[in-house]
Design a protein around this motif. Structure first.
Motif, PDB file in Angstrom:
ATOM      1  N   SER A 121     122.740  81.823  18.924  1.00 32.93           N
ATOM      2  CA  SER A 121     122.148  81.686  20.262  1.00 32.93           C
ATOM      3  C   SER A 121     121.892  80.236  20.644  1.00 32.93           C
ATOM      4  N   ARG A 122     121.691  79.358  19.662  1.00 33.60           N
ATOM      5  CA  ARG A 122     121.448  77.949  20.003  1.00 33.60           C
ATOM      6  C   ARG A 122     122.699  77.254  20.536  1.00 33.60           C
ATOM      7  N   HIS A 123     123.873  77.876  20.337  1.00 31.35           N
ATOM      8  CA  HIS A 123     125.136  77.310  20.825  1.00 31.35           C
ATOM      9  C   HIS A 123     125.632  78.019  22.090  1.00 31.35           C
ATOM     10  N   ALA A 124     124.911  79.050  22.547  1.00 32.86           N
ATOM     11  CA  ALA A 124     125.383  79.875  23.666  1.00 32.86           C
ATOM     12  C   ALA A 124     124.534  79.663  24.915  1.00 32.86           C
ATOM     13  N   LEU A 125     125.157  79.940  26.071  1.00 31.01           N
ATOM     14  CA  LEU A 125     124.391  79.984  27.314  1.00 31.01           C
ATOM     15  C   LEU A 125     123.464  81.202  27.270  1.00 31.01           C
ATOM     16  N   PRO A 126     122.360  81.164  27.996  1.00 31.61           N
ATOM     17  CA  PRO A 126     121.419  82.296  27.977  1.00 31.61           C
ATOM     18  C   PRO A 126     122.060  83.642  28.319  1.00 31.61           C
ATOM     19  N   ASP A 127     123.005  83.673  29.258  1.00 33.31           N
ATOM     20  CA  ASP A 127     123.652  84.940  29.631  1.00 33.31           C
ATOM     21  C   ASP A 127     124.427  85.537  28.455  1.00 33.31           C
ATOM     22  N   LEU A 128     125.188  84.702  27.756  1.00 32.29           N
ATOM     23  CA  LEU A 128     125.952  85.196  26.609  1.00 32.29           C
ATOM     24  C   LEU A 128     125.002  85.604  25.483  1.00 32.29           C
ATOM     25  N   ALA A 129     123.972  84.813  25.255  1.00 37.41           N
ATOM     26  CA  ALA A 129     123.006  85.160  24.210  1.00 37.41           C
ATOM     27  C   ALA A 129     122.355  86.506  24.500  1.00 37.41           C
ATOM     28  N   ALA A 130     122.022  86.767  25.755  1.00 34.52           N
ATOM     29  CA  ALA A 130     121.412  88.049  26.117  1.00 34.52           C
ATOM     30  C   ALA A 130     122.367  89.206  25.842  1.00 34.52           C
ATOM     31  N   GLN A 131     123.667  88.994  26.079  1.00 39.07           N
ATOM     32  CA  GLN A 131     124.658  90.044  25.817  1.00 39.07           C
ATOM     33  C   GLN A 131     124.797  90.324  24.318  1.00 39.07           C
TER      34      GLN A 131
END
Length: 179
Positions: free
Chosen positions: A110-120
């Motif tokens: 999640s530290r490497h992802a945008l919030p939208d992708l992390a939420a998915q």
């Protein structure tokens, strides 16, 4: 002579058959005339107007948002920070084979992802991911000043990420395995 009530001729079978025959003769006549007087090319085919190509209106709310199909890539070299972000994300995203829990797996990627992708990905079971290891060096293609496509080879096929530049640095917006 007595007059029949309006519409009575359609209630009688004989009149229905007669009406159907008259209609069939009229349609056949129109088709025959069209064939006789239609223009033809020397090879015998009709000179028809070509059908227009189908067009498609794309809505911003439709389609698969995990696959990036944006502008064509340029020949520029992608920033090393974009390549590092895509590679680090894919390595964290791989199926854990070292006993990490789902929470540990999610914290790592999640530290490497945008919030939208992390939420998915928050509720994803990482053990269902067929990729368990990186098998080569990442490659990248610049899409714009603030986006790049980074492809990391894995043992389950290439993992393609869309990396975008944010105020916090390069982050992964989408991932697709095997394209």
């Amino acid at each position: 002579m007595a007059r029949l009530p309006a519409g009575i001729y359609l209630r009688r079978p004989g009149y229905r058959i007669l009406s159907a025959l008259v209609l069939a003769v009229l349609v056949a006549g129109v088709v025959l005339l069209a064939r006789l007087f239609g223009s033809a090319t020397p090879d015998g085919t009709t000179d028809a107007v070509p059908a227009p190509e189908p067009s498609r209106t794309v809505s911003s709310t439709e389609g698969n948002d995990s696959v990036y199909t944006g502008p064509s890539p340029s020949a520029e070299v992608a920033p090393s920070a974009a390549i590092e972000a895509g590679d680090a994300f894919v390595r964290a995203w791989l199926q854990p084979t070292d006993g990490r829990s789902q929470e540990q797996w999610f914290a790592g990627l999640s530290r490497h992802a945008l919030p939208d992708l992390a939420a998915q990905l928050r509720e994803v079971d990482p053990t269902t991911n067929p990729a368990t290891s990186v098998t080569g060096e990442p490659t990248a293609t610049v899409l714009s000043e603030t986006s790049a496509r980074v492809v990391v080879p894995t043992n389950a096929g290439p993992a393609t990420t869309l990396c975008v530049l944010t105020a916090d640095g390069w982050r992964v917006a989408t991932i697709d395995l095997g394209e």
